[in-house]
Design an enzyme around this catalytic site. Structure first.
Site, PDB file in Angstrom:
ATOM      1  CE  LYS A  69      -4.259  -1.742   2.128  1.00  0.00           C
ATOM      2  NZ  LYS A  69      -5.346  -1.395   3.062  1.00  0.00           N
ATOM      3  CG  ASP A 105      -8.432   1.012   3.415  1.00  0.00           C
ATOM      4  OD1 ASP A 105      -9.192   0.153   2.913  1.00  0.00           O
ATOM      5  OD2 ASP A 105      -7.194   0.900   3.429  1.00  0.00           O
TER       6      ASP A 105
END
Ligand code: ATR
Length: 284
Positions: A69, A105
């Site tokens: 990420k 997210d």
């Protein structure tokens, strides 16, 4: 090279990822042509991976999971400001001839709180347990929604450094053992408190010890949110529920972040009227 549109999730390891189940469920519900795959990509393979996908007209983008990420940022042409602030990207899409990175997210985390966020008369406080990668997206999203964040880690120094690294000037940093809510924040003219307690640590996950929380410091009406989703009901959520608190489990965030990504990959927002069936499949 396939002509059917596709998106995928990349990571190392990747076999455990639930993302294909979620996206393929929605593709089938919508009757859309397309496929969502699981692709194992090691850190060394990231340059080759992106070089190949840039030239693939069927590729609609990818989700990024552990451990890439942060590393993927170096391969992108543009990074959304929120993802830049969080320092992590979990959605990449081809846009205007380049690769653009986003982070869904935070949106996924906030989705189950939507009804509460309409209640503007409440002072918003969030006690965030843990300061790892997941906590970055959670804290960034909560601050954007006007929450006063209290970050709790094993040592308060780490929580302070975490807030600083996110560019959050205010907020509170404390040690997990002193879980009591801080008393030095300004209630201004709003009435009542919306107190959110969020677990972002691995505690309570399968194979991990439970998180022990002193519920005497959690006021009635608080919401206890655990981003862990295996098991679905962690010991923390079981105790919170037994004590009458509203609880939110980690599957809500998992589905919410996927929904935000799906629209970027395939166009339409996914249908949400069959979330119950989706949840059943994810926990089968
Ligand atoms: P992420 O996947 O979100 O990056 P992580 O880095 O494994 O997760 O852990 C996130 C947080 O959980 C960390 O802040 C860590 O606490 P410290 O900052 O004190 O190291 C916290 N954490 C992990 N194990 C823990 C434990 N046994 N007790 C308390 N906190 C724990």
């Amino acid at each position: 090279m396939t002509t059917q549109p596709y998106a995928e999730v990349i990571g190392d390891p990747i076999a455990h990822s639930k993302s294909p189940l979620i996206h393929n469920f929605w593709l089938a519900e919508l009757g859309l042509e397309g496929e969502y795959r699981r692709t194992h990509v090691r850190a060394d393979d990231l340059p080759g991976y992106f070089a190949a996908r840039r030239d693939d007209p069927a590729w609609r983008g990818c989700n990024v999971t552990v451990p890439h990420k942060q590393a993927v940022l170096a391969h992108l042409d543009r990074v959304d400001p929120a993802a830049q602030a969080i320092g992590a990207v979990n959605v990449i899409v081809p846009e205007n001839g380049g690769l653009c990175g986003y982070n869904s997210d935070g949106a996924g985390f906030l989705e189950p709180l939507t009804d509460l966020l309409g209640q503007t008369h409440l002072y918003r406080m969030a006690r965030i347990l843990g300061a790892g990668g997941a906590a970055r997206a959670v804290t960034h999203a909560l601050v954007a929604e006007g929450f006063d964040p209290v970050v709790l880690t094993r040592t308060a120094d780490k929580a302070r450094a975490f807030l600083d690294s996110l560019g959050i000037a205010g907020g509170h940093a404390a040690a997990l053992e002193s879980f009591a809510a801080p008393t030095d924040f300004a209630f201004d003219d709003r009435v009542g408190l919306l107190d959110l307690v969020v677990n972002t640590t691995p505690l309570g996950m399968v194979g991990q010890p439970p998180l022990a929380l002193d519920f005497s410091h959690v006021p009635p009406g608080s919401i206890v949110y655990d981003i862990v989703y295996a098991p679905l009901e962690t010991p923390l959520l079981a105790e919170a529920r037994a004590r009458g608190f509203r609880t939110i489990d980690g599957l809500a965030m998992l589905i919410g972040q996927a929904a935000a990504a799906f629209a970027r990959f395939f166009g339409p927002a996914p249908p949400r009227d069959r979330d119950g069936e989706l949840r059943a499949r994810l926990t089968a």
